[in-house]
Design an enzyme around this catalytic site. Structure first.
Site, short mmCIF file in Angstrom:
data_model
loop_
_atom_site.label_atom_id
_atom_site.label_comp_id
_atom_site.label_asym_id
_atom_site.label_seq_id
_atom_site.Cartn_x
_atom_site.Cartn_y
_atom_site.Cartn_z
N ALA A 102 0.81 -1.23 0.00
CA ALA A 102 0.00 0.00 0.00
C ALA A 102 0.83 1.27 0.00
O ALA A 102 0.31 2.36 -0.20
CB ALA A 102 -0.92 0.00 1.22
N ARG A 108 10.23 7.19 -3.10
CA ARG A 108 11.59 7.24 -3.64
C ARG A 108 11.67 6.79 -5.11
O ARG A 108 12.67 6.99 -5.77
CB ARG A 108 12.52 6.36 -2.77
CG ARG A 108 12.76 6.94 -1.39
CD ARG A 108 13.33 5.94 -0.42
NE ARG A 108 12.29 5.11 0.20
CZ ARG A 108 12.53 4.16 1.11
NH1 ARG A 108 13.77 3.92 1.51
NH2 ARG A 108 11.54 3.45 1.62
N LYS A 126 4.44 1.76 -6.73
CA LYS A 126 5.78 1.16 -6.78
C LYS A 126 5.70 -0.31 -7.22
O LYS A 126 6.47 -0.75 -8.07
CB LYS A 126 6.46 1.25 -5.42
CG LYS A 126 7.79 0.51 -5.38
CD LYS A 126 8.67 0.88 -4.23
CE LYS A 126 8.20 0.29 -2.93
NZ LYS A 126 9.14 0.59 -1.84
N GLY A 152 2.04 3.01 8.24
CA GLY A 152 3.22 2.18 8.50
C GLY A 152 2.91 0.71 8.34
O GLY A 152 1.76 0.30 8.18
N THR A 153 3.97 -0.09 8.38
CA THR A 153 3.82 -1.52 8.08
C THR A 153 3.01 -2.28 9.15
O THR A 153 2.27 -3.19 8.82
CB THR A 153 5.20 -2.17 7.86
OG1 THR A 153 6.11 -1.71 8.87
CG2 THR A 153 5.76 -1.81 6.50
N ASN A 158 13.36 0.25 -3.52
CA ASN A 158 12.83 1.55 -3.10
C ASN A 158 13.07 2.63 -4.14
O ASN A 158 12.43 3.66 -4.11
CB ASN A 158 13.47 1.98 -1.79
CG ASN A 158 13.13 1.01 -0.67
OD1 ASN A 158 11.97 0.68 -0.45
ND2 ASN A 158 14.14 0.50 0.01
N LYS A 171 -1.57 -10.56 -38.50
CA LYS A 171 -2.47 -10.41 -37.36
C LYS A 171 -3.64 -11.38 -37.51
O LYS A 171 -4.20 -11.50 -38.60
CB LYS A 171 -2.99 -8.97 -37.31
CG LYS A 171 -3.87 -8.68 -36.11
CD LYS A 171 -5.03 -7.76 -36.43
CE LYS A 171 -6.14 -8.45 -37.18
NZ LYS A 171 -7.36 -7.65 -37.31
N ARG A 202 -5.12 -6.02 -64.37
CA ARG A 202 -4.16 -4.94 -64.63
C ARG A 202 -4.46 -4.37 -66.01
O ARG A 202 -5.01 -5.06 -66.87
CB ARG A 202 -2.72 -5.44 -64.52
CG ARG A 202 -2.32 -6.50 -65.52
CD ARG A 202 -0.81 -6.74 -65.51
NE ARG A 202 -0.39 -7.61 -64.45
CZ ARG A 202 0.27 -8.78 -64.65
NH1 ARG A 202 0.54 -9.21 -65.87
NH2 ARG A 202 0.65 -9.50 -63.63
C1 UD1 Z 1 11.04 -1.94 5.65
C2 UD1 Z 1 11.34 -2.31 7.10
C3 UD1 Z 1 12.82 -2.47 7.28
C4 UD1 Z 1 13.35 -3.52 6.31
C5 UD1 Z 1 12.98 -3.17 4.88
C6 UD1 Z 1 13.33 -4.31 3.97
C7 UD1 Z 1 9.57 -1.22 8.38
C8 UD1 Z 1 9.23 -0.11 9.29
N1 UD1 Z 1 10.83 -1.28 7.96
O1 UD1 Z 1 11.63 -0.67 5.41
O2 UD1 Z 1 13.11 -2.88 8.61
O3 UD1 Z 1 14.74 -3.65 6.44
O4 UD1 Z 1 11.56 -2.93 4.78
O5 UD1 Z 1 13.18 -3.96 2.64
O6 UD1 Z 1 8.72 -2.01 8.08
N2 UD1 Z 1 3.57 -0.46 3.25
C9 UD1 Z 1 2.20 -0.53 3.38
N3 UD1 Z 1 1.56 0.36 4.17
C10 UD1 Z 1 2.22 1.32 4.86
C11 UD1 Z 1 3.61 1.40 4.73
C12 UD1 Z 1 4.27 0.51 3.91
O7 UD1 Z 1 1.56 -1.39 2.77
O8 UD1 Z 1 1.55 2.09 5.58
C13 UD1 Z 1 4.27 -1.42 2.37
C14 UD1 Z 1 5.03 -0.78 1.24
O9 UD1 Z 1 4.22 -0.70 0.08
C15 UD1 Z 1 6.20 -1.75 1.02
C16 UD1 Z 1 6.39 -2.39 2.40
O10 UD1 Z 1 5.22 -2.11 3.15
O11 UD1 Z 1 5.90 -2.77 0.08
C17 UD1 Z 1 7.62 -1.83 3.11
O12 UD1 Z 1 7.51 -0.41 3.19
P1 UD1 Z 1 8.75 0.50 2.85
O13 UD1 Z 1 8.32 1.90 3.04
O14 UD1 Z 1 9.33 0.12 1.55
O15 UD1 Z 1 9.73 0.11 4.05
P2 UD1 Z 1 11.29 0.23 4.12
O16 UD1 Z 1 11.65 1.61 4.44
O17 UD1 Z 1 11.90 -0.37 2.92
CA CA Z 2 11.14 -1.09 1.02
#
Ligand code: UD1
Ligand code: CA
Length: 465
Positions: A10, A15, A22, A85-86, A236, A359, A448
């Site tokens: 999500a 970046r 992404k 956040g994750t 990223n 085609k 022709r």
């Molecule tokens: C994350 C980890 C980090 C790890 C790295 C590995 C966290 C806080 N950090 O960092 O420890 O080393 O991945 O690649 O998790 N996402 C959501 N919803 C959100 C936020 C993110 O679905 O609210 C998804 C993103 O789309 C992505 C994944 O979670 O696919 C990771 O998010 P990203 O922002 O890429 O985390 P990193 O900074 O890479």
């Molecule tokens: Ca990532």
């Protein structure tokens, strides 16, 4: 073992500096999200839940296109409307689906190179109750950007410190990284996910904080080191997308070479993960196989060939050819510079030569379209020869009309076949003819004006000038 996979996709992907999600960016022609979903499916995960949010419609349509019609691969989508956040992404997924038991593998959506076997083995660490969670770790040459594994005195994981929260000592000294792949006991995950806070550099709910939370609750958390760090690399940025594409390309080409396929230069061939290539086929530089391509044995692919969702039989020559959703049976000869569009079916021993576009047409056994032709909406029999520069005029401005050509027919050079038209077997059309009426079997069609000779013309013209 009933394993649930949650794939977090999500995020904004800031970046990438992209107008698109992404996870929609492709490696070797396959969207990033599909690499991760396929890895989870191939690992045997019974339930695959994706968390989508940023560009949700785009990601949903990618998933629909890839899995919508597959009875063996049901992929669920949960929407995370606010990206906090994750840990928040996982909480939203658990709440929407009610998952609260069994092993749960959580994967970053930007982790395309993870191998199914790794996920399978890794998921087993939380099956049986010894550990409430396991973290997949790796030691990449450049750990910048990754969460770092901090160990306690006993050598087990104490916490994960995000790059942005690292002290300079931690950033320089902690080299083992979180790959963004976690296994949880579902009950423990559901019980404690709500405890994750957001008091950190990014003000986000970090899933890696579950390590400390579970440990504080008296649970065991372990790490599982992935020996090949490349599997754990995330995407990223565009630079990382290119790096991972190169790694994926090498991995696939090395496997194919081990299986008996020759590459003139493996760094210059981009074979997607869902392609198969048969033994003793030679892959020339600048060859791309995109999507579900299958190529048989003893073929020559390229140079400069791009096949998308195309099937190629044995002993085919596919030189400088672009083919999309086409089928080439055995001993077919294409190019240089052939363009085979969807619905092209080249039967055994047929040929599509230079500057030839086909085609939605069947080219019969041994039939040849050697030079500068367009064949559309045509059914062609066996042993037909299409003279250079011949065209099926299949479009009247409104409808696409069909051309039928029988067996062993000889189409003279520069014949315009104005469809709908039926040209029989063993027929001949004279060069330069515009064929608007059906031609019976065995007949000659000639259209022709008679040639005129003006004697001495050049001399008279020169005298005038
Ligand atoms: C994350 C980890 C980090 C790890 C790295 C590995 C966290 C806080 N950090 O960092 O420890 O080393 O991945 O690649 O998790 N996402 C959501 N919803 C959100 C936020 C993110 O679905 O609210 C998804 C993103 O789309 C992505 C994944 O979670 O696919 C990771 O998010 P990203 O922002 O890429 O985390 P990193 O900074 O890479
Ligand atoms: Ca990532």
């Amino acid at each position: 073992m009933d394993v649930t996979a949650i794939i977090m996709a999500a995020g904004e992907g800031t970046r990438m500096k992209s107008k698109h999600a992404k996870v929609s960016h492709a490696l070797l022609g396959k969207p990033m999200i599909c690499w991760v979903v396929d890895a989870a499916l191939d690992a045997g995960c019974d339930r695959v839940i994706t968390v989508i949010g940023s560009h949700a419609d785009e990601v949903r349509s990618i998933l629909d296109a890839a899995y919508g019609e597959r009875a063996d691969a049901h992929v669920e989508c949960v929407e995370q409307t606010e990206r906090l956040g994750t840990a928040h992404a996982v909480r939203v997924a658990l709440e929407a689906t009610g998952v609260a038991a069994g092993p749960v593998v959580v994967l970053n959506g930007d982790l395309p190179l993870i191998e199914p076997a790794t996920i399978r083995t890794f998921a087993q660490t939380v099956d049986g109750g010894a550990h409430a969670a396991a973290i997949l770790t790796m030691t990449p040459p450049d750990p910048f950007g990754y969460g770092r594994i901090e160990l306690d005195e006993a050598g087990s994981v104490a916490r994960i410190v995000e790059q942005k929260d690292c002290t300079p000592e931690q950033a320089a000294g902690l080299l083992e990284c979180n790959a963004g792949c976690y296994a949880f006991d579902g009950a423990q995950l559901a019980a404690h996910i709500g405890e994750v806070g957001c008091d950190n550099a990014q003000g986000e709910y970090y899933l890696p904080d579950m390590v400390e939370i579970l440990k504080a609750a008296g649970q065991s958390v372990t790490i599982f080191h992935c020996d090949d760090y490349r599997e754990g690399l995330g995407v990223n940025s565009r630079a990382q997308l290119a790096q991972l594409t190169a790694i994926a390309r090498d991995r696939i080409n090395e496997r194919l070479m081990a299986e008996g396929i020759t590459f003139i230069d493996p760094a210059q061939a981009w074979i997607g993960p869902d392609a198969t290539v048969g033994r003793d086929t030679v892959v020339w530089p600048q060859t791309h196989l995109i999507g579900h391509c299958t190529v048989g044995e003893d073929c020559q692919l390229g140079p400069n060939t791009r096949l998308t969702d195309t099937r190629v039989g044995d002993r085919c020559i596919v030189d400088e050819t672009v083919a999309v959703e086409a089928v080439l049976e055995n001993d077919v000869d294409c190019g240089p510079r052939a363009y085979l569009r969807p619905g092209t079916h080249m039967l055994d021993g047929s040929k599509a030569g230079t500057h030839v576009e086909i085609k939605k047409s069947t080219i019969g056994r041994g039939s040849k379209v050697p030079h500068l032709s367009y064949i559309g909406d045509t059914t062609m029999g066996e042993g037909v020869n299409i003279g250079a520069g011949s065209i099926t005029c299949n479009y009247d401005g409104k409808n696409k009309n069909a051309t039928v050509i029988g067996d062993r027919t000889f189409i003279g050079s520069d014949t315009m076949m104005v469809a709908p038209v039926h040209i029989g077997s063993d027929a001949i059309t004279g060069a330069g003819g515009t064929i608007t009426k059906d031609v019976p079997d065995g007949a000659l069609a000639i259209e022709r004006t008679e040639q005129r000779i003006v004697e001495g013309y050049t001399e008279r013209r020169r005298a005038r000038l």
